[in-house]
Every structure is written in structure tokens, then in C-alpha cells.
Design a protein around this motif. Structure first.
Motif, PDB file in Angstrom:
ATOM      1  N   GLN A  38      17.505   2.048   0.628  1.00 60.26           N
ATOM      2  CA  GLN A  38      16.564   1.855   1.732  1.00 60.26           C
ATOM      3  C   GLN A  38      15.141   2.169   1.273  1.00 60.26           C
ATOM      4  O   GLN A  38      14.829   3.315   0.944  1.00 60.26           O
ATOM      5  CB  GLN A  38      16.936   2.759   2.909  1.00 60.26           C
ATOM      6  CG  GLN A  38      18.221   2.378   3.600  1.00 60.26           C
ATOM      7  CD  GLN A  38      18.480   3.224   4.832  1.00 60.26           C
ATOM      8  OE1 GLN A  38      18.014   4.353   4.935  1.00 60.26           O
ATOM      9  NE2 GLN A  38      19.211   2.664   5.788  1.00 60.26           N
ATOM     10  N   SER A  88      12.496   2.027   3.127  1.00 61.18           N
ATOM     11  CA  SER A  88      11.748   2.711   4.178  1.00 61.18           C
ATOM     12  C   SER A  88      12.218   4.146   4.397  1.00 61.18           C
ATOM     13  O   SER A  88      11.643   4.874   5.208  1.00 61.18           O
ATOM     14  CB  SER A  88      11.878   1.934   5.499  1.00 61.18           C
ATOM     15  OG  SER A  88      13.245   1.847   5.892  1.00 61.18           O
ATOM     16  N   THR A 123       7.738   7.673   1.891  1.00 62.56           N
ATOM     17  CA  THR A 123       8.859   6.748   1.729  1.00 62.56           C
ATOM     18  C   THR A 123       9.029   6.292   0.282  1.00 62.56           C
ATOM     19  O   THR A 123       8.131   6.462  -0.553  1.00 62.56           O
ATOM     20  CB  THR A 123       8.674   5.497   2.598  1.00 62.56           C
ATOM     21  OG1 THR A 123       7.533   4.758   2.103  1.00 62.56           O
ATOM     22  CG2 THR A 123       8.457   5.870   4.060  1.00 62.56           C
ATOM     23  N   THR A 181       9.054   3.228  -0.644  1.00 58.63           N
ATOM     24  CA  THR A 181       8.022   2.208  -0.860  1.00 58.63           C
ATOM     25  C   THR A 181       6.730   2.832  -1.379  1.00 58.63           C
ATOM     26  O   THR A 181       6.078   2.279  -2.279  1.00 58.63           O
ATOM     27  CB  THR A 181       7.743   1.440   0.449  1.00 58.63           C
ATOM     28  OG1 THR A 181       8.863   0.607   0.749  1.00 58.63           O
ATOM     29  CG2 THR A 181       6.499   0.571   0.337  1.00 58.63           C
ATOM     30  N   THR A 222       1.597  -4.544  -0.332  1.00 59.16           N
ATOM     31  CA  THR A 222       2.138  -3.504   0.540  1.00 59.16           C
ATOM     32  C   THR A 222       1.119  -2.393   0.748  1.00 59.16           C
ATOM     33  O   THR A 222       1.336  -1.497   1.560  1.00 59.16           O
ATOM     34  CB  THR A 222       3.423  -2.907  -0.051  1.00 59.16           C
ATOM     35  OG1 THR A 222       3.129  -2.360  -1.345  1.00 59.16           O
ATOM     36  CG2 THR A 222       4.503  -3.974  -0.188  1.00 59.16           C
TER      37      THR A 222
END
Length: 497
Positions: free
Chosen positions: A112, A114, A136, A138, A299
Motif C-alpha cells: 500500500q 498510501s 506515507t 509514497t 506526485t
């Protein structure tokens, strides 16, 4: 452990007439590349008496369309020993692989992006100022996590380490913490993201890279393990001295320092497959409709100009930039004077790969890539743009040559040095330093790196050590009690008796 053979397995793909016209590179562009690129780059190479290996490839949606190699033996593969199968270090381009791997695992439901990093890294990140419950995965990948560690970076990329516990301690005791959410480029995030992937899957990052990326894309000459290649096959860094002579060559990497932010080896042929996959937004790794969105779209934002590229954002894997109003996604790499360029222009359907390993010419791959792009997409401007861009490259070459070390400055071993030889200990967790005699010279080793001492002509009693991938100022002093202290920059080491 697989071993790679380097027969000329893809010679057919190098033929200029292999492919029909496709998006990006047509026959006229191939002719311009063949007629103008070699002579232009060879003139620069000869003018500055460069010593390295230059490799370049142009790719479009159909694959490898054009390749070129050059070194002191010329541009003919039969003489210069270079081909599309020659392996070289891609350094920080590895971050593009790691970010893509994370997206592959996420698309497959194994990971994941996130998730807060404490989900996967609760045992690794214990520093009280790191908000592991809100940062996170990311953010690890797009450099907005807000923390890094100098010691962690040096041990993973340069000096090596003995245990994972040693790295965890470095990360949590030598930590720089800033507010999360702001782009700050570092190795720490991608390395920790890879560790999170390992914890999520129970497989090593290197095994995941091979299983999830390299094998599905047919990149059989790409690895994050040096032992996968025949001894001496990987192109080395080439250090050139003050008089233009080759002082030293080497890779200055071990399997332990090939890491998720800068630890892969590849070839022109394999990187062509990688860029073809990105140009086509292929389904080899995932059938998810939005698989490429976080890989090719920003992002986070950034504002930085690197050479001719105006960077505006960063995805999970690539810098998003502009070059003469063309969107270009780049991810470069450099280590020990080796320099790697990989980029693609999605709207034009063109990609370029370039590598060079003479440390004076670390900007050369970007200049060569720009020339290739312009010969394909803006031929009427190619030479004028080159004439302007080469000025900065020549200044860089001159600057690096001016900073080159002279072999005459190497410290000769004398009886006076005998009392200084031995091991020096740092009490803050940095690897021990050892001074030894080698070939009648004084050498310094730190971790997995070693190199000769040079006298620092600007300051009596001080020295410079060239460790291949690092150059450090060194000072020695002896107290009235006879205690010998070594200063490695600002780090203090005491001689161990």
C-alpha cells in the motif's frame, strides 16, 4: 546465481533498416543521427583528450533504433570493445526501478503506497521526531518524507556495513528531520521504501526487482548483484590525473553497496527495453488502467534547473521536466565519476540513453542525449543548440581537470610514517580507518573503500585521500602524550593501540 554472457545477441536490432517508420524516429532521423552525431561528439572527445567510454542509444515505441559507442580506440565496436550488451552502473536511475516496483506491488494488492510507514517500518524507524504514523510510503519514494541520515547514506552507498541493526542505529541516531511534504532529494526514502517492500512480501528487494521487473521485461542483462557479471565486464570509473594520464580505474561498489536508491547494473539493450515499456505504457507488469499515472505524472512539485532541464515535479520514479518546451521525464545517475542519462519524451515517442565514465566529463551524457533528441525532433536547431550547450560542458571539463590530483603528490612511505600506520577508531559509529603501506605509498581504507593519500599543497600537514567514489580531507596530529589523532573532515578518530 545467474551469469550473463555477452555475445552479440541483439546485432539485428542495431540495423537502421530493421524497423518500419514508427512514432518518434523515422528513416530521415536515423540518417541525421548517423551523419552528424558521431563526428560532433568525436571532435569534442579529441579536443579534450577524454579517456572514457561513451555509449548512447535512441529508442522509440518499437524499441532500440540507433546506438553509438566511442572510446580511445574509436567508434567501431569491433575495435573499442563496446556494444549494446556492455554492462555499466546506472547508479541513481535505480530509483526509477524501485518506484516502479512499488507500483507493481501496489497494483497487485501486495503493498500500500498510501499506508503510513509505521505499517511496514515500525521496527526500523524509532526516532521520536519522525512522524511515522502520518508519513506515507509514497513520500519515501517522491522525496517528501522530510528526514534523512548522513551516516545511513554513507554506509549504504559508499562505506558498507556489517548488519541491518547497524543501519537502523545510524538512521535513528544520526538523523536530520525537517517538515514533511517538501521535496528534498536523498537516498534515504527509496532505500526505506524498498525495506518496506521486503517486510510486506518477505522477499529481498533484489529478488523482487528480478521477479517483478527485469524478467517480465526481458531485461536479462540487468541486475543489482555484481556477481551476476563476469569479472571485469562492468565498465569502471576512470580517474584522470593532472597531466591527463589515467591514475586509477575501478567500480568502487560491492553487492552490499548496491542499494535501492543507486544499485543496479544494466546495458543499452536492456535499458532500451525499459524505455520502450515506458513509452508504450505497456501492460507487461500490470494490466491496471491507471498503472502509469503515479509513475509518469507528478506526485509532488519541485523547482530546479539541472543543466538544460527545468524540473517541475517528481513522480514515484521520474523527474518531470521541460527541455525547449518539450516535456521530458528524466532519471539520471552518477557515481565515482561515472555518469548515466536516461530520459524519454512521451509526446514525441522518443527516448535516449547515454553513459560516460571519465570523471571529467560527467555532463557529457546529457549533452550527447540532447544532441540526439534535437537531431530527431528539431534537426534545424540541433547544431546551434549543441554549440550553446557545449560551452557549459567544456567549462565543467576544464574545472574537473583543474581539480585533478597529480601522481607526484602521492605520499611516499618513509620511516617517519611507521608510527602513524594502524587503525583509527571513531566513537560515533563511523567505520574504522586504517593507514597502511602499499607499493611504497601511504594508503587509507575506510569500510569497503581504500585509496592513496595525496599531500595537500594548500595546507602543510594536511592530506587528501581519494577513495575512488569519495575524496576526503585528512589531518594527522600528535599530542604531547604521544596520542595520534586523525581528522576525516570534521570526524575525529583516535589511533587504536
Amino acid at each position: 546465481m545467474k551469469k550473463f554472457a555477452y555475445a552479440a545477441t541483439i546485432a539485428a536490432t542495431l540495423s537502421l533498416s530493421t524497423y518500419a517508420n514508427a512514432d518518434g524516429v523515422d528513416e530521415a532521423a536515423l540518417q541525421r543521427l548517423d551523419q552528424q552525431l558521431p563526428s560532433t561528439l568525436e571532435q569534442l572527445y579529441q579536443k579534450h583528450q577524454l579517456k572514457g567510454d561513451l555509449l548512447l542509444a535512441v529508442v522509440d515505441k518499437s524499441g532500440l533504433r540507433y546506438s553509438y559507442t566511442l572510446n580511445a580506440q574509436g567508434n567501431e565496436p569491433g575495435k573499442n570493445g563496446l556494444s549494446a550488451d556492455t554492462p555499466f552502473l546506472i547508479a541513481s536511475h535505480t530509483k526509477a526501478f524501485t518506484g516502479t516496483l512499488a507500483q507493481v506491488l501496489a497494483a497487485g494488492g501486495e503493498f500500500q503506497l498510501s499506508a503510513p510507514i509505521e505499517t511496514y517500518l515500525a521496527d526500523e524507524i524509532t526516532h521520536p521526531k519522525i512522524a511515522s504514523d502520518s508519513i506515507t510510503v509514497t513520500q519515501l519514494l517522491n522525496h517528501t518524507a522530510g528526514f534523512t541520515s548522513i551516516m545511513h547514506t554513507f554506509k549504504t552507498a559508499f562505506l558498507g556495513y556489517q548488519t541491518e541493526a547497524e543501519l537502523i542505529e545510524a538512521l535513528n541516531t544520526d538523523t536530520l528531520v525537517a517538515p514533511a511534504g517538501v521535496f528534498r532529494y536523498s537516498n534515504t526514502g527509496p532505500i526505506l521504501a524498498a525495506r518496506a517492500m521486503e517486510n510486506a512480501t518477505g522477499k529481498s528487494w533484489k529478488k523482487l526487482m528480478d521477479e517483478k521487473l527485469f524478467s517480465p521485461l526481458g531485461m536479462h542483462h540487468t541486475s543489482s548483484t555484481l556477481s551476476a557479471y563476469p569479472a571485469g565486464a562492468i565498465l569502471p570509473s576512470i580517474e584522470v590525473g593532472a597531466d591527463g594520464e589515467v591514475l586509477r580505474t575501478g567500480l568502487f561498489k560491492t553487492d552490499g553497496t548496491l542499494h535501492a536508491a543507486g544499485g543496479s547494473v544494466s546495458t543499452l539493450g536492456d535499458m532500451a527495453k525499459w524505455l520502450q515499456f515506458n513509452l508504450n505504457q505497456g501492460d507487461e507488469l500490470s494490466a491496471s488502467a491507471d498503472f502509469f499515472t503515479p509513475l509518469h505524472a507528478p506526485t509532488t512539485s519541485q523547482e530546479k534547473t539541472y543543466y538544460t532541464y527545468e524540473r517541475t515535479g517528481y513522480s514515484l520514479a521520474w523527474d518531470i521536466a521541460n527541455y525547449h518546451d518539450n516535456t521530458i521525464l528524466t532519471r539520471f545517475g552518477s557515481y565515482a565519476g561515472m555518469s548515466f542519462h536516461a530520459s524519454f519524451m512521451p509526446e514525441q515517442g522518443v527516448a535516449v540513453i547515454a553513459f560516460f565514465n571519465d570523471q571529467r566529463g560527467y555532463v557529457l551524457p546529457h549533452l550527447a542525449a540532447n544532441l540526439a533528441y534535437n537531431l530527431v525532433i528539431a534537426p534545424e536547431l540541433a547544431q546551434s543548440r549543441y554549440a550553446e550547450e557545449v560551452k557549459g560542458v567544456e567549462k565543467s571539463i576544464a574545472r574537473e581537470q583543474a581539480n585533478a590530483l597529480a601522481p607526484s603528490a602521492r605520499v611516499t612511505f618513509t620511516p617517519e610514517w611507521q608510527s602513524h600506520l594502524g587503525t583509527y577508531i571513531n566513537t560515533d559509529g563511523w567505520p574504522a580507518i586504517t593507514l597502511t603501506e602499499k607499493d611504497n605509498q601511504v594508503w587509507l581504507s575506510s569500510g569497503v573503500l581504500a585509496g592513496p593519500l595525496y599531500a595537500n599543497e594548500e595546507e602543510a600537514g594536511s592530506y587528501i585521500v581519494n577513495l575512488g567514489s569519495l575524496r576526503r580531507p585528512i589531518k594527522l596530529s600528535v599530542s604531547e602524550a604521544g596520542e595520534v589523532t586523525l581528522m576525516n573532515g570534521s570526524l575525529e578518530y583516535l589511533k587504536h593501540n
